[in-house]
Design a protein around this motif. Structure first.
Motif, PDB file in Angstrom:
ATOM      1  N   UNK A 109       7.706  11.887  30.785  1.00 16.68           N
ATOM      2  CA  UNK A 109       7.559  13.152  30.059  1.00 16.68           C
ATOM      3  C   UNK A 109       8.241  13.142  28.724  1.00 16.68           C
ATOM      4  N   UNK A 110       8.121  12.034  27.957  1.00 19.23           N
ATOM      5  CA  UNK A 110       8.683  12.015  26.612  1.00 19.23           C
ATOM      6  C   UNK A 110      10.149  11.692  26.584  1.00 19.23           C
ATOM      7  N   UNK A 111      10.676  11.064  27.627  1.00 18.79           N
ATOM      8  CA  UNK A 111      12.090  10.735  27.640  1.00 18.79           C
ATOM      9  C   UNK A 111      12.439   9.735  26.547  1.00 18.79           C
ATOM     10  N   UNK A 112      11.607   8.686  26.402  1.00 20.33           N
ATOM     11  CA  UNK A 112      11.946   7.668  25.412  1.00 20.33           C
ATOM     12  C   UNK A 112      13.219   6.970  25.789  1.00 20.33           C
ATOM     13  N   UNK A 113      13.883   6.364  24.816  1.00 19.70           N
ATOM     14  CA  UNK A 113      15.169   5.713  25.052  1.00 19.70           C
ATOM     15  C   UNK A 113      16.180   6.303  24.103  1.00 19.70           C
ATOM     16  N   UNK A 114      17.410   6.376  24.579  1.00 19.52           N
ATOM     17  CA  UNK A 114      18.466   6.963  23.760  1.00 19.52           C
ATOM     18  C   UNK A 114      19.764   6.284  24.081  1.00 19.52           C
TER      19      UNK A 114
ATOM     20  N   UNK B 236       6.799  18.585  33.778  1.00 25.11           N
ATOM     21  CA  UNK B 236       6.355  19.372  32.649  1.00 25.11           C
ATOM     22  C   UNK B 236       6.203  20.837  33.016  1.00 25.11           C
ATOM     23  N   UNK B 237       6.664  21.688  32.084  1.00 26.03           N
ATOM     24  CA  UNK B 237       6.585  23.134  32.203  1.00 26.03           C
ATOM     25  C   UNK B 237       5.762  23.676  31.026  1.00 26.03           C
ATOM     26  N   UNK B 238       5.538  24.976  30.968  1.00 26.60           N
ATOM     27  CA  UNK B 238       4.834  25.529  29.811  1.00 26.60           C
ATOM     28  C   UNK B 238       5.549  25.169  28.504  1.00 26.60           C
ATOM     29  N   UNK B 239       4.763  25.007  27.443  1.00 32.95           N
ATOM     30  CA  UNK B 239       5.319  24.585  26.157  1.00 32.95           C
ATOM     31  C   UNK B 239       6.311  25.606  25.607  1.00 32.95           C
ATOM     32  N   UNK B 240       7.200  25.096  24.760  1.00 33.74           N
ATOM     33  CA  UNK B 240       8.136  25.953  24.040  1.00 33.74           C
ATOM     34  C   UNK B 240       7.866  25.858  22.550  1.00 33.74           C
ATOM     35  N   UNK B 241       8.573  26.662  21.767  1.00 37.26           N
ATOM     36  CA  UNK B 241       8.373  26.602  20.320  1.00 37.26           C
ATOM     37  C   UNK B 241       9.659  26.977  19.584  1.00 37.26           C
ATOM     38  N   UNK B 242       9.721  26.528  18.349  1.00 36.69           N
ATOM     39  CA  UNK B 242      10.769  26.933  17.408  1.00 36.69           C
ATOM     40  C   UNK B 242      10.047  27.509  16.189  1.00 36.69           C
ATOM     41  N   UNK B 243      10.276  28.774  15.914  1.00 34.84           N
ATOM     42  CA  UNK B 243       9.662  29.430  14.755  1.00 34.84           C
ATOM     43  C   UNK B 243      10.745  29.666  13.706  1.00 34.84           C
ATOM     44  N   UNK B 244      10.609  28.999  12.564  1.00 37.25           N
ATOM     45  CA  UNK B 244      11.603  29.078  11.497  1.00 37.25           C
ATOM     46  C   UNK B 244      10.958  29.677  10.253  1.00 37.25           C
ATOM     47  N   UNK B 245      11.527  30.770   9.748  1.00 40.56           N
ATOM     48  CA  UNK B 245      10.988  31.445   8.574  1.00 40.56           C
ATOM     49  C   UNK B 245      12.125  31.680   7.583  1.00 40.56           C
ATOM     50  N   UNK B 246      11.851  31.412   6.302  1.00 36.34           N
ATOM     51  CA  UNK B 246      12.852  31.673   5.267  1.00 36.34           C
ATOM     52  C   UNK B 246      12.143  31.866   3.937  1.00 36.34           C
ATOM     53  N   UNK B 247      12.726  32.750   3.094  1.00 41.74           N
ATOM     54  CA  UNK B 247      12.148  33.012   1.776  1.00 41.74           C
ATOM     55  C   UNK B 247      13.124  32.689   0.653  1.00 41.74           C
ATOM     56  N   UNK B 248      14.152  31.937   0.964  1.00 38.49           N
ATOM     57  CA  UNK B 248      15.152  31.595  -0.044  1.00 38.49           C
ATOM     58  C   UNK B 248      16.318  32.547  -0.085  1.00 38.49           C
ATOM     59  N   UNK B 249      16.129  33.766   0.457  1.00 36.31           N
ATOM     60  CA  UNK B 249      17.219  34.744   0.471  1.00 36.31           C
ATOM     61  C   UNK B 249      17.603  35.173   1.869  1.00 36.31           C
ATOM     62  N   UNK B 250      16.624  35.151   2.783  1.00 31.14           N
ATOM     63  CA  UNK B 250      16.884  35.525   4.161  1.00 31.14           C
ATOM     64  C   UNK B 250      16.131  34.569   5.082  1.00 31.14           C
ATOM     65  N   UNK B 251      16.555  34.563   6.358  1.00 32.38           N
ATOM     66  CA  UNK B 251      15.924  33.674   7.329  1.00 32.38           C
ATOM     67  C   UNK B 251      15.760  34.387   8.666  1.00 32.38           C
ATOM     68  N   UNK B 252      14.884  33.834   9.485  1.00 29.59           N
ATOM     69  CA  UNK B 252      14.715  34.281  10.873  1.00 29.59           C
ATOM     70  C   UNK B 252      14.362  33.063  11.706  1.00 29.59           C
ATOM     71  N   UNK B 253      15.077  32.888  12.794  1.00 31.40           N
ATOM     72  CA  UNK B 253      14.878  31.759  13.685  1.00 31.40           C
ATOM     73  C   UNK B 253      14.621  32.278  15.092  1.00 31.40           C
ATOM     74  N   UNK B 254      13.541  31.822  15.717  1.00 27.93           N
ATOM     75  CA  UNK B 254      13.228  32.215  17.092  1.00 27.93           C
ATOM     76  C   UNK B 254      12.960  30.957  17.909  1.00 27.93           C
ATOM     77  N   UNK B 255      13.567  30.879  19.094  1.00 26.17           N
ATOM     78  CA  UNK B 255      13.382  29.757  20.018  1.00 26.17           C
ATOM     79  C   UNK B 255      12.911  30.332  21.347  1.00 26.17           C
ATOM     80  N   UNK B 256      11.802  29.822  21.851  1.00 26.12           N
ATOM     81  CA  UNK B 256      11.267  30.300  23.128  1.00 26.12           C
ATOM     82  C   UNK B 256      10.968  29.107  24.032  1.00 26.12           C
ATOM     83  N   UNK B 257      11.270  29.264  25.308  1.00 23.51           N
ATOM     84  CA  UNK B 257      10.958  28.235  26.297  1.00 23.51           C
ATOM     85  C   UNK B 257      10.872  28.885  27.668  1.00 23.51           C
TER      86      UNK B 257
END
Length: 335
Positions: free
Chosen positions: A98-103, A144-165
């Motif tokens: 499931x995408x473990x790879x090596x580390x 494997x479970x349902x997909x997650x996401x990272x939503x990153x928004x910024x306009x140079x003066x402010x930002x918003x970050x959302x993480x869902x899983x």
């Protein structure tokens, strides 16, 4: 009287006393002969021996003492290096489905020295990534479970970050929002949603204080982050200073707030790995959150890929009971 006469005659005989002619004639023809034993005169007493005159002792020449060596000039203590490094210990290769790879995983993460840059301060350049929505495949212990996401928004003066899983049938959502400055992100609100329960932390950057969901307050120093903004702060530092992370051991120190308290957090660069995304291998820089205390058994890791603008290609959290939650990059929306 007779003795006196005899003494006079005796002295006359030896010639010690010179007698004048007799004043009255004396008939000595019938005088009996006296034998006298002459004793030598007593020896005069020996003169006293002169006492030796005590002469003062001649001073002995003293050895010349070498002049005291000049004291060395005090040397200035060299300033502490800007990088807080911690040597990487023995590693082990881990692999999984499931995408473990090596580390390369450090066998034991030793606490790194403090004093590192506080979220983009001390001359480090922060370069915010452009807005994007990142989709990730989600795995729990390789399943494997349902997909997650990272939503990153910024306009140079402010930002918003959302993480869902989602983990099994539970949904988890985290949000961070605030302002942006030259030194990086300035979070103002942090929110956690767990099983339909919402807890929020509010940050007053002007007063440098944070108010938790419980109502308690604490100081919030300049450059501090919340639990998820810290990862986008790290992304901006890597984007702005890629040469800083050329060798393993570089450690960044942040102050991080969640919904309960503020505590130091150290993130250490431990090397590069190849991550299997299911659509090809992606080379990425591997960062590990070091233990926060002696009994901290929760492990948080993030891999940042240059091919993705240094956004995360993989995130993994290992719980104290051994449960592993993985997010592995699948696709991206935006530039």
């Amino acid at each position: 009287m007779i003795a006196l006469v005899l003494l006079v005659h005796l002295l006359a005989v030896v010639g010690l006393v010179r007698m004048p002619g007799p004043l009255i004639p004396v008939d000595v023809s019938n005088t009996p002969t006296l034998e006298a034993v002459l004793l030598p005169p007593p020896a005069p007493p020996a003169p006293p021996k002169p006492r030796p005159i005590a002469r003062p002792a001649r001073p002995q020449p003293q050895p010349r003492q070498a002049p005291p060596a000049p004291r060395p000039e005090p040397q200035e203590t060299p300033p502490a290096p800007a990088l807080a490094t911690s040597p990487q210990g023995p590693t082990e290769t881990v692999a999984g489905t499931g995408g473990e790879g090596s580390a390369a995983r450090p066998a034991a993460a030793a606490p790194a020295p403090t004093g590192g840059p506080q979220g983009g301060l001390d001359g480090l350049r922060y370069n915010a990534p452009p807005s994007a929505t990142m989709h990730y495949a989600s795995f729990v212990n390789g399943v494997q479970n349902p997909d997650g996401l990272i939503r990153w928004e910024q306009d140079g003066g402010r930002y918003r970050l959302a993480v869902e899983t989602r983990v099994l049938w539970f949904r988890f959502a985290f949000q961070s929002s605030g302002a942006m400055a030259e030194q990086g992100l300035l979070p103002e609100r942090y929110e956690e949603r767990r099983r339909n329960k919402v807890e929020a932390t509010r940050i007053d950057t002007a007063a440098s204080t944070v108010a938790f969901a419980s109502g308690a307050q604490a100081p919030f120093p300049a450059g501090a982050q919340d639990r998820f903004s810290v990862f986008l702060q790290l992304v901006g530092l890597v984007r702005g200073n890629p040469q800083r992370y050329a060798s393993p051991g570089v450690t960044e120190t942040f102050q991080v707030a969640d919904t309960r308290d503020v505590e130091p957090m150290q993130v250490q660069y431990v090397g590069e790995d190849e991550i299997d995304t299911g659509q090809g291998m992606v080379r990425a820089k591997h960062f590990v959150r070091l233990p926060r205390r002696a009994n901290d058994r929760r492990r948080v890791e993030v891999w940042l890929a240059q091919s993705l603008g240094w956004m995360p290609v993989r995130l993994r959290q290992t719980e104290p009971d051994g449960t592993q939650i993985d997010l592995v990059y699948r696709s991206k929306e935006g530039p």
